[in-house]
Scaffold this motif. Structure first.
Motif, PDB file in Angstrom:
ATOM      1  N   PRO A 196       0.810  -1.224   0.000  1.00 21.26           N
ATOM      2  CA  PRO A 196       0.000   0.000   0.000  1.00 21.26           C
ATOM      3  C   PRO A 196       0.843   1.275   0.000  1.00 21.26           C
ATOM      4  O   PRO A 196       0.459   2.278  -0.612  1.00 21.26           O
ATOM      5  CB  PRO A 196      -0.826  -0.118   1.281  1.00 21.26           C
TER       6      PRO A 196
ATOM      7  N   GLU B 237       0.329   4.089  -2.849  1.00 25.66           N
ATOM      8  CA  GLU B 237       0.036   5.479  -2.500  1.00 25.66           C
ATOM      9  C   GLU B 237       1.077   6.415  -3.125  1.00 25.66           C
ATOM     10  O   GLU B 237       0.726   7.472  -3.653  1.00 25.66           O
ATOM     11  CB  GLU B 237      -0.001   5.662  -0.985  1.00 25.66           C
ATOM     12  N   THR B 238       2.324   6.021  -3.072  1.00 29.29           N
ATOM     13  CA  THR B 238       3.392   6.819  -3.679  1.00 29.29           C
ATOM     14  C   THR B 238       3.179   6.935  -5.186  1.00 29.29           C
ATOM     15  O   THR B 238       3.352   8.009  -5.770  1.00 29.29           O
ATOM     16  CB  THR B 238       4.767   6.196  -3.367  1.00 29.29           C
TER      17      THR B 238
ATOM     18  N   LEU C  27      -5.503   3.648  -9.873  1.00 28.82           N
ATOM     19  CA  LEU C  27      -5.079   4.512  -8.777  1.00 28.82           C
ATOM     20  C   LEU C  27      -5.613   5.939  -8.870  1.00 28.82           C
ATOM     21  O   LEU C  27      -6.081   6.486  -7.891  1.00 28.82           O
ATOM     22  CB  LEU C  27      -3.542   4.562  -8.727  1.00 28.82           C
TER      23      LEU C  27
END
Length: 169
Positions: free
Chosen positions: A105, A109-110, A165
């Protein structure tokens, strides 16, 4: 029980990253590499060439890497620039301790913050732990190819996983 954290990889992590991957190359079908890459390969992953290229590590309480995850080019054509392929590898001693559910995760997220739209992962089969990790972190299984890799005198199937994403306007 040890505590773990994640951070961006640094030059000092590359030997450990290389060692973890070498173990996978030599003893598993989770990668289709037949020879471990040299440190220059890992330096290229560390440096990246695109805003969506990331190399993160999971570290133990002594700040020693125990696993890594990275995103990299999916295909070389320009229309794929917002799609990145992901990989994750953990040291054998920390598998099953939740490190993957912490590290993956963080990578996703990055990637999202850097504008990546789609994360793609390939899982060599059988690998129920990796399939569970991908599903637990929001990936969806989108396909499977039969007998696309040949390693250790056996044909290996590959499952494709995808996670969206970022939605562009």
């Amino acid at each position: 029980m040890s505590s773990f954290a994640t951070r961006s990889a640094e030059e000092r992590d590359l030997a450990v990253i290389s060692s973890i991957y070498t173990q996978a190359v030599e003893h598993s079908t989770s990668t289709f590499d037949l020879e471990p890459p040299d440190l220059d390969y890992w330096r290229a992953r560390l440096d990246g060439q695109h805003p969506g290229d990331h190399l993160l590590v999971a570290v133990d309480s002594d700040d020693v890497a125990v696993g890594y995850a990275y995103s990299w080019s999916y295909r070389p054509r320009p229309a794929y620039q917002l799609t990145r392929e992901t990989s994750i590898y953990l040291d054998r001693k920390v598998r099953g301790l939740g490190v993957g559910k912490l590290l993956y995760p963080a990578l996703l997220e990055t990637m999202a913050v850097s504008g990546v739209h789609s994360a793609i992962a390939l899982v060599a089969l059988p690998n129920p732990a990796s399939e569970r990790l991908h599903l637990a972190t929001g990936f969806e299984k989108v396909g499977q190819m039969r007998e696309v890799g040949y390693k250790f005198d056996q044909w290996i199937d590959v499952a494709w996983y995808q996670k969206l994403l970022v939605t562009l306007p």
